[in-house]
Each structure stands twice: as structure tokens, then as C-alpha cells.
Motif scaffolding. Structure first.
Motif, PDB file in Angstrom:
ATOM      1  N   SER A  27     -13.953  -2.488  87.607  1.00  0.00           N
ATOM      2  CA  SER A  27     -12.524  -2.249  87.432  1.00  0.00           C
ATOM      3  C   SER A  27     -11.992  -2.785  86.102  1.00  0.00           C
ATOM      4  N   PHE A  28     -12.717  -3.731  85.473  1.00  0.00           N
ATOM      5  CA  PHE A  28     -12.241  -4.252  84.191  1.00  0.00           C
ATOM      6  C   PHE A  28     -12.286  -3.188  83.101  1.00  0.00           C
ATOM      7  N   HIS A  29     -13.005  -2.084  83.336  1.00  0.00           N
ATOM      8  CA  HIS A  29     -13.005  -0.968  82.386  1.00  0.00           C
ATOM      9  C   HIS A  29     -12.030   0.131  82.789  1.00  0.00           C
ATOM     10  N   ASN A 181     -14.975  -9.580  77.014  1.00  0.00           N
ATOM     11  CA  ASN A 181     -16.236 -10.309  77.146  1.00  0.00           C
ATOM     12  C   ASN A 181     -16.901  -9.898  78.445  1.00  0.00           C
ATOM     13  N   GLY A 182     -18.205  -9.708  78.399  1.00  0.00           N
ATOM     14  CA  GLY A 182     -18.909  -9.283  79.592  1.00  0.00           C
ATOM     15  C   GLY A 182     -20.339  -9.768  79.615  1.00  0.00           C
ATOM     16  N   GLY A 187     -28.136 -11.256  80.843  1.00  0.00           N
ATOM     17  CA  GLY A 187     -27.516 -12.449  81.418  1.00  0.00           C
ATOM     18  C   GLY A 187     -26.516 -13.172  80.557  1.00  0.00           C
ATOM     19  N   GLY A 188     -26.488 -12.900  79.258  1.00  0.00           N
ATOM     20  CA  GLY A 188     -25.573 -13.608  78.370  1.00  0.00           C
ATOM     21  C   GLY A 188     -24.186 -12.987  78.362  1.00  0.00           C
ATOM     22  N   ILE A 189     -23.185 -13.798  78.031  1.00  0.00           N
ATOM     23  CA  ILE A 189     -21.819 -13.319  77.874  1.00  0.00           C
ATOM     24  C   ILE A 189     -21.618 -12.946  76.406  1.00  0.00           C
ATOM     25  N   GLU A 190     -21.226 -11.710  76.161  1.00  0.00           N
ATOM     26  CA  GLU A 190     -21.046 -11.237  74.792  1.00  0.00           C
ATOM     27  C   GLU A 190     -19.691 -10.559  74.633  1.00  0.00           C
ATOM     28  N   THR A 191     -19.186 -10.584  73.415  1.00  0.00           N
ATOM     29  CA  THR A 191     -17.910  -9.949  73.124  1.00  0.00           C
ATOM     30  C   THR A 191     -18.147  -8.501  72.714  1.00  0.00           C
ATOM     31  N   TYR A 192     -17.317  -7.630  73.238  1.00  0.00           N
ATOM     32  CA  TYR A 192     -17.452  -6.201  72.945  1.00  0.00           C
ATOM     33  C   TYR A 192     -16.112  -5.638  72.479  1.00  0.00           C
ATOM     34  N   VAL A 193     -16.160  -4.432  71.943  1.00  0.00           N
ATOM     35  CA  VAL A 193     -14.937  -3.726  71.582  1.00  0.00           C
ATOM     36  C   VAL A 193     -15.037  -2.300  72.086  1.00  0.00           C
ATOM     37  N   ILE A 194     -13.930  -1.795  72.601  1.00  0.00           N
ATOM     38  CA  ILE A 194     -13.800  -0.415  73.028  1.00  0.00           C
ATOM     39  C   ILE A 194     -12.859   0.273  72.052  1.00  0.00           C
ATOM     40  N   LEU A 195     -13.254   1.437  71.561  1.00  0.00           N
ATOM     41  CA  LEU A 195     -12.389   2.206  70.678  1.00  0.00           C
ATOM     42  C   LEU A 195     -12.212   3.618  71.252  1.00  0.00           C
ATOM     43  N   THR A 196     -10.983   4.089  71.241  1.00  0.00           N
ATOM     44  CA  THR A 196     -10.672   5.462  71.617  1.00  0.00           C
ATOM     45  C   THR A 196     -10.181   6.168  70.366  1.00  0.00           C
TER      46      THR A 196
END
Length: 199
Positions: A27-29, A181-182, A187-196
Motif C-alpha cells: 500500500s505504500f506504493h 525508503n524500502g 534485506g537492506g533499507i535503501e532510498t528510492y525515487v519514483i518519477l512520473t
């Protein structure tokens, strides 16, 4: 994605990946999904590029969209078929040769497996494959350089500004960005970016 080591990891971990992501509460997406689908016409034709086990393609289909799906992993394609009834074309990114065929293309954390030197051409292919004004969603991990994670998968990392420039150079107009962050398969927590963006 045609890197053999990366494909081997997904071949072995396909079921675990599907259990952890395709059947999980994603749901976070939801805001990203809504930002993409709200810009599409009814019954739009969507390509899920790098569809994995097919959960996003299935969600698009359930909403009444016409869905095509591609993934380089035969094991992921088999899960998409068995779990969701999604027929997947097993092919690498460079096999996308359609022109003005889709209203939307969804590349959710798939193009990050392409080498940095290849991404500009992949983005041009995606732009050509979209109808005029078509919508593109891309999810990538933030960082710099490229390398392998502890599972052996190949990744290319970018800054948000780099991605915006690459999209602009390919003919896109970016209309929305979101960072988060996901936790991934490794297993690691990484920062991501979503672009539309739109073509």
C-alpha cells in the motif's frame, strides 16, 4: 535485464520474491499507482516492463486496463502466469521495439538492473513505444555508480537530478517525484525515487 548473474539470482529466489512482494501489502506504493493510472484513459493499454511475478500487471488488469508484460526471467514469467494468469513476454529491455503502442509504461524497479551506459537508449525506446502524451512510471534506487548487492544482482544507481535529465533528454516531461525508503530482497533499507512523466 540480461545480466546472467542477476537472472540466476531471480531464478533461485523467484518464489521467495513473489511471496515477499507480490503477495505483500504494497500500500505504500498506492500514491504512485494512483498518480500513474489517474492520467490514463479508460481501457488504456499498459506495458509492465520488468513485471517480475506479475502483481502490478494483475492489478492493472483488475482495474480494466489492457495489459502487456515483459520480463527477462522465465521463472518470474511462470509465476505471473500461474499466480495471476498474466502472459509474459520473456525478453530483455532491448527487445522493446514497438512504436506508439502503449498509453502507459510501468517500469517499477526494473531498469535499475540495466548498466548506466545503456539506460539512455532504453529510455528512448520507451518514449518511442508510448503514444503521444503517454505516461511513464519509473522507480529507481538513489546513489551513484554501479555494482552488485550481496546476492549478486547488478544495480545501477542515480541521483534524482540525473534521472530527471536522462528523462528530459529522451523526450519526457517529469510531472511528479517521490522519495521513500524500502527493504528489498537482500534485506537492506535503501532510498528510492519514483518519477512520473509524460511523452
Amino acid at each position: 535485464m540480461s545480466d546472467r548473474k542477476t537472472l540466476d539470482v531471480y531464478a533461485k529466489a523467484a518464489q521467495a520474491y513473489a511471496d515477499g512482494f507480490a503477495r505483500a501489502d504494497d500500500s505504500f506504493h498506492d500514491p504512485d499507482y494512483a498518480a500513474f493510472t489517474s492520467l490514463l484513459p479508460a481501457c488504456a493499454h499498459i506495458l509492465d516492463l520488468g513485471c517480475g511475478p506479475g502483481h502490478w500487471a494483475a492489478r492493472f488488469k483488475a482495474q480494466g486496463f489492457v495489459v502487456s508484460a515483459m520480463d527477462a526471467s522465465p521463472e518470474m514469467a511462470a509465476l505471473a502466469k500461474s499466480d495471476f494468469g498474466i502472459d509474459v513476454e520473456v525478453a530483455a529491455f532491448e527487445a522493446l521495439e514497438h512504436k506508439r503502442s502503449y498509453d502507459g509504461i510501468w517500469a517499477n524497479f526494473s531498469l535499475l538492473h540495466a548498466p548506466r551506459r545503456e539506460l539512455p537508449e532504453h529510455l528512448k525506446r520507451i518514449h518511442r513505444a508510448l503514444n503521444p502524451g503517454g505516461i511513464f512510471h519509473i522507480g529507481m534506487k538513489l546513489g551513484d555508480g554501479e555494482g552488485r548487492d550481496k546476492l549478486g544482482r547488478f544495480y545501477a544507481y542515480y541521483s534524482e537530478d540525473e534521472l530527471k535529465n536522462l528523462l528530459q533528454n529522451a523526450g519526457f516531461t517529469v510531472t511528479r517525484t517521490r522519495r521513500g525508503n524500502g527493504q528489498g530482497l537482500a534485506g537492506g533499507i535503501e532510498t528510492y525515487v519514483i518519477l512520473t512523466a509524460h511523452a
